[in-house]
Scaffold this active site. Structure first.
Site, short mmCIF file in Angstrom:
data_model
loop_
_atom_site.label_atom_id
_atom_site.label_comp_id
_atom_site.label_asym_id
_atom_site.label_seq_id
_atom_site.Cartn_x
_atom_site.Cartn_y
_atom_site.Cartn_z
N LYS A 197 0.84 -1.21 0.00
CA LYS A 197 0.00 0.00 0.00
C LYS A 197 0.86 1.25 0.00
O LYS A 197 1.93 1.30 0.64
CB LYS A 197 -0.90 -0.04 1.25
CG LYS A 197 -2.01 1.01 1.31
CD LYS A 197 -2.91 0.71 2.51
CE LYS A 197 -4.04 1.73 2.63
NZ LYS A 197 -4.92 1.45 3.78
N SER A 228 -9.88 1.67 3.02
CA SER A 228 -8.99 2.48 2.19
C SER A 228 -8.00 1.64 1.39
O SER A 228 -7.36 2.20 0.48
CB SER A 228 -8.23 3.47 3.06
OG SER A 228 -7.46 2.79 4.02
N SER A 279 -10.22 -0.87 7.10
CA SER A 279 -9.64 -0.66 5.78
C SER A 279 -8.92 -1.82 5.13
O SER A 279 -8.49 -1.70 3.99
CB SER A 279 -8.69 0.55 5.82
OG SER A 279 -9.45 1.72 6.03
#
Lengths: 479, 110, 493
Positions: free
Chosen positions: A74, A149, A173
């Site tokens: 990420k 997210s 997330s």
């Protein structure tokens, strides 16, 4: 070629170790697909903010446990010399001078960096529509969101553009995008994975975790992520090794279902898949019973005070002084600060900074932040009480399946509701995993399983047993 | 509390209204410029969220201690041993403006 | 650390005047840079005077993703300070974030302590301590002004070498009542901290900084007036002058019938002016909340024992020991014990084992020696404890007069050496035979007939010129008591 891509990460690692698969070949296969998605722009899924160059051999130590299997990471994990932007314009192109501890640990175990994945800006969001680098699309239906997210990581894994990925979970997330994309995502016990090098959102809630095709991969990746880090004062030594799961049944396991998180407000189709999963659990020998989490309905409110409050402070460092965006030709210092932050932050981030600043400000601290911290105590107590009666708690991961792009962007509150089932576990710091348990309207439904602190092994075993029994087919999402 | 209603959100009249002045004050504390046409929408959005999170005010929390750290452990301290520093060029490498080996900023005194 | 706009402060015109007498109420806020090897929350070495930004890392630069980890030795030093001040040590202490924006604050917040500080209460001499807590220092902002203008405005550059240095903040109760007392007490604090070895406590170098909170109230009242905060006084002398100036200013305001405004003020030592540091916005809202990146620090008995073991005898304990074991007066005991250099000198002199009462030796040190050192460290003076002990013995046995002894001490302090040698070289030996002295006394009485007459009549003070004559004639070698005795004997009075 496609055989190689159909291997799970664990299978690939085994094959490389056995010498039947070349690490370079595997890396290049994935790299090419990731690069293609990046090049496809609007036509692609937009999973990535950076992809390794073709010149990178990517060969990790073949003798290392994760030997040579490429990993998507990420965007918010600092990776030295590689853009680490946390999905934000204010950090566009930022090249950190160091690498996050958990990423270094995984490199040490043989993982290689495939790509950085797209995400909601500063990890704030449940749909990956808040990225400064464009929304990510769900591979099950490109008109729909992948969740957030960690949307980029989840979409990439679901689409077979990466064998596995790192995500972060603050209020859901990792779990929620895993659910919306039909894959596995695990949020570990708070403190078990180092946060050093993770661009912060909410310090007391953020945790890195694996996003994978199956439960066994999640266990394998987690095994090499956990451990005390002297650079993170809140990190702990995991009391035992993370085992690869092998359970086939759930005999003697009591599963608690909290009414508060499994009824009102959950889509009918999601509830159907949830109940079907509970039935399977019973068939595997589990006892399913009701538990109460009386303060769970207040968890979202507490979360939307605490997380923005910590974020408002964590994001104060983005001031244009030392790195990142600086507004052009500032007239004075104040102008530099305010315009930099106005131009660099997206609307959701601004909202949360404002909310958080307000909640901490003079005269409001006790009513908001102070209270929310106490609600947090009650929620943790609720879980402790429940875990005296059951081993694990199960809920749907998200109240709905993947919704359409743009469907909830007009109403922040509607968006926040996506975290309804996942936020209580975050507040209590306990581990939770999401596995796909069925389809509704042709879209994946996630089952969340949560356990007490440091119960990851039991969690993984239960998830594995259910996963094997459910036999969810994730291939329709493969690109 | 925020209670989902069959997956759809019901629009509610906001009890808490954040006035424009307060929005500007908070924006100032957060060093966030707000264009004139951003102030009203921000006030509305904040009011809506605050209206709901304020429901935690209904709970009886007498005598309940705050959790500032979910980890029930006390702190590891670091031994007082030097670690390598960043070379100066690296420390300055991402800076928007540099002069005389330092980060250049408009003077606070100006 | 605010955004200052300097405006000169004037007392408001108008209002009724009053004749009240006011007493100042002063509290002090002292920041001490701790002499650890590394910074408070990262492993960068402390530096002084090195090229800018050569002692930084992701943590003290506030880079994204970085996290603080607290320095064990800073906590250790903090505990030592608490023990030295007789404070209560918190069993559990937490860090808080103090949020505000300034270029010298890389994270946009300072990690400090708020309502669970490391130490509470305590006292040093007559001033009570409110609290002691740990925090990190800000970076350094160097104003480069118009020589480095950017975008049409003046510029500064930020040097993060200092940023993150461990600080102990010591806050007193408002027990100080005068500028002189403030200065004296601060010197006491400085020597205590220096003796502990926790800091260089050098005001010029910035390892000791002091702000003062000043208010006035009608003498005898027990209520507190509005206080102002006075900053930027970086020497003991400036502190005294600054406080004095602010007291005068507040007095003028109050006597003109006005009210003192609560504000932060800046003292300019060059002009003596007090200007307001009022920032463009209202008072800072620091939005304190517990630092989530750091766990609470549990202060264990082991940690306290280790802190105690690392300390030499505490000043208060030393004073008590002096009073008890050596039968020194409480004043002498305090004067010695709270200036470590003097106490060490005294004890070394005592160890020479001359036939002089401890109190006498103490007086030589606290009055004669200290008076000649002007705040300096006796260890750096040329006079040695050995020499002082011998000198005291010579005076006590009347080999030389007190006056002569003082002259010898002047030489010892200035050049060092041995008392016996100096006495011989300068011819300072006490007047030998009684005859010799009696002769000089007789001559003195003749030369000062009027004075002699008045002494005979019973005016004791008139003996002055006579004694002075004898002292001059004998170059101070005569013993004053002996002279007086002879005068009265010869006058028959």
């Amino acid at each position: 070629m496609s055989d190689v891509l159909s291997l799970s990460a664990a299978q690939a690692a085994d094959a490389i170790a056995a010498g039947s698969l070349s690490a370079q070949e595997l890396f290049e296969a994935y790299r090419a697909r990731a690069a293609a998605d990046r090049a496809a722009g609007e036509e692609g899924l937009n999973c990535f903010t950076w992809v390794a160059g073709g010149d990178q051999a990517g060969g990790g130590g073949a003798n290392a446990p994760l030997g040579g299997v490429p990993l998507a990471v990420k965007d918010l994990f600092c990776t030295e010399g590689v853009p680490s932007q946390s999905g934000s314009r204010i950090l566009e192109g930022y090249l950190p001078p160091y690498t996050a501890s958990v990423v270094r640990r995984l490199y040490g175990a043989g993982a290689t960096l495939l790509a950085k994945t797209n995400q909601d800006e500063f990890a704030m969001g449940s749909s990956n529509e808040n990225s400064a680098f464009g929304a990510v699309r769900n591979p099950w239906d490109r008109e729909r969101v992948p969740g957030g997210s960690s949307g980029g990581s989840a979409a990439a894994v679901a689409a077979g553009l990466a064998p596995w990925a790192l995500g972060t979970d603050t209020g859901g997330s990792i779990r929620q995008p895993a659910a919306l994309c039909g894959i596995v995502g695990l949020k570990p016990t708070y403190g078990s994975v180092s946060r050093y090098g993770m661009i912060a959102f909410a310090s007391s809630l953020d945790q890195a975790g694996p996003i994978t095709r199956d439960v066994r991969d999640a266990a394998l990746l987690l095994r090499y992520m956990v451990g005390h880090d002297p650079c993170d004062a809140t990190s702990l030594q995991f009391p035992h090794e993370i085992e690869l799961p092998s359970a086939a049944r759930l005999d003697g396991v009591r599963l608690g279902v909290p009414n508060e998180l499994s009824g009102e407000g959950i889509e009918a189709g999601v509830l159907d898949a949830f109940h079907a999963a509970l039935e399977r659990a019973r068939e595997l020998g589990a006892e399913v019973r009701e538990v109460e989490l009386p303060h769970a309905p207040h968890a979202l409110s507490a979360y939307y005070v605490l997380a923005p409050a910590e974020a408002s402070s964590n994001l104060a460092r983005f001031d244009g002084v030392r790195y990142g965006l600086r507004a052009e030709n500032p007239t004075d210092l104040l102008d530099m600060y305010t315009r930099t932050r106005h131009d660099g932050f997206g609307p959701e981030v601004k909202r949360r900074i404002m909310l958080g600043t307000y909640a901490l400000s003079s005269g409001y601290y006790d009513a908001y932040y102070g209270r929310a911290q106490r609600v947090r105590t009650k929620i943790a107590e609720d879980f402790r009480t429940a875990f005296a009666q059951v081993e694990l708690i199960v809920t749907p991961t998200a109240p709905s399946v993947a919704f359409k792009l743009g469907e909830k962007t007009a109403d922040p509150l509607a968006m926040y509701l996506n975290d309804y089932c996942t936020v209580p576990m975050s507040l209590a710091g306990i581990p939770a995993i999401s596995i796909p348990c069925g389809l509704s309207q042709g879209l994946p439904v996630g089952l969340q399983i949560a356990g007490p602190a440091f119960s990851e092994n039991r969690l993984l075993d239960a998830a594995y047993a259910l996963e094997q029994s459910i036999g969810f087919d994730g291939t329709p999402a493969r690109v | 509390m925020i209670v989902p209603a069959a997956g759809r959100w019901r629009s509610v009249q906001c009890a808490t209204v954040i006035e424009r002045d307060e929005v500007l004050h908070v924006a100032r504390l957060a060093r966030l410029a707000l264009a004139e046409d951003e102030v009203e929408p921000m006030a509305r959005e904040l009011s809506a969220v605050l209206d709901h999170v304020a429901k935690i005010g209904e709970l009886d929390l007498d005598g309940v201690p705050a959790t500032s750290h979910v980890v029930d452990v006390t702190g590891a301290l670091r031994p007082d041993e030097p670690r390598p520093c960043l070379p100066r060029e690296v420390a300055l490498s991402q800076a928007p403006a540099v002069a005389d080996g330092g980060f250049l900023v408009p003077s606070p005194q100006a | 650390m605010s955004e200052p706009q300097r405006t000169p402060r004037q007392p408001p015109a108008g209002g009724s005047s009053n004749d009240l007498a006011y007493e100042p109420v002063i509290g002090l806020e002292i920041h001490v840079q701790l002499a650890t090897a590394t910074k408070m929350f990262c492993g960068c070495e402390l530096s002084f005077g090195d090229p800018p930004n050569t002692h930084t890392c992701p943590v003290c630069l506030g880079l994204p993703g970085s996290l603080p980890v607290a320095n064990a030795r800073a906590v250790h030093f903090g505990l030592m300070i608490g023990l030295a001040l007789g404070s209560e040590l918190a069993p559990r202490s937490i860090f808080h974030r103090k949020n505000y924006f300034y270029p010298d604050l890389p994270k946009g917040y300072q990690i400090s302590q708020y309502d669970e500080p490391l130490c509470r209460g305590g006292r040093l001499a007559e001033v009570r301590i409110h609290r002691v807590h740990l925090e990190e220092d800000a970076a350094k902002l160097i104003h480069i002004g118009s020589s480095g203008r950017i975008h049409g405005s003046d510029a500064s550059i930020v040097d993060f070498n200092r940023g993150g240095t461990p600080l102990a903040e010591i806050v007193t109760e408002p027990d100080v009542r005068s500028p002189e007392q403030a200065s004296e007490w601060l010197k006491l604090l400085r020597s205590t901290l220096r003796q502990l070895g926790v800091s260089d406590v050098n005001m010029e170098e910035g390892s000791l900084r002091c702000d003062a909170n000043i208010s006035l109230r009608p003498t005898g009242s027990s209520e507190l007036g509005v206080k102002t905060e006075l900053k930027n006084m970086n020497s003991f002398r400036f502190i005294e002058r600054g406080i004095r100036a602010e007291i005068a200013r507040q007095e003028k305001v109050l006597q003109a019938g006005g009210t003192v405004e609560q504000e932060t003020l800046h003292f300019d030592p060059a002009s003596g002016a007090i200007t307001s540091l009022r920032s463009k916005e209202e008072a800072h809202d620091y939005r304190y909340f517990p630092e989530p990146d750091l766990l609470p620090v549990a202060i264990s008995q082991e940690m306290i024992d280790a802190a105690r073991a690392d300390m030499t005898e505490l000043p208060a304990d030393r004073a008590e020991r002096f009073a008890r074991e050596l039968v020194l007066s409480p004043e002498s005991a305090q004067q010695l014990a709270f200036r470590a250099g003097l106490a060490d000198f005294f004890e070394a002199a005592l160890a020479v084992q001359v036939d002089v009462p401890a109190q006498t030796l103490a007086n030589w040190v606290t009055v004669e020696l200290a008076g000649r050192l002007d705040d300096g460290d006796p260890a750096e003076a040329h006079a040695t404890p050995q020499a002082l002990a011998e000198l005291a013995a010579m005076v006590a046995s009347k080999q030389i007069s007190v006056g002569a002894g003082r002259q010898v001490l002047d030489r010892l302090v200035a050049e060092g050496g041995e008392p016996r040698a100096i006495v011989e070289a300068e011819g300072l030996a006490a007047i030998g035979g009684e005859d010799e002295l009696a002769g000089v006394v007789a001559a003195a009485l003749q030369a000062n007939a009027d004075a002699a007459a008045r002494v005979r009549e019973g005016n004791a003070k008139a003996i002055g010129p006579i004694v002075g004559y004898v002292m001059r004639e004998t170059k101070g070698r005569a013993d004053g008591t002996e002279v007086a005795r002879l005068v009265h004997e010869q006058l028959g009075s």
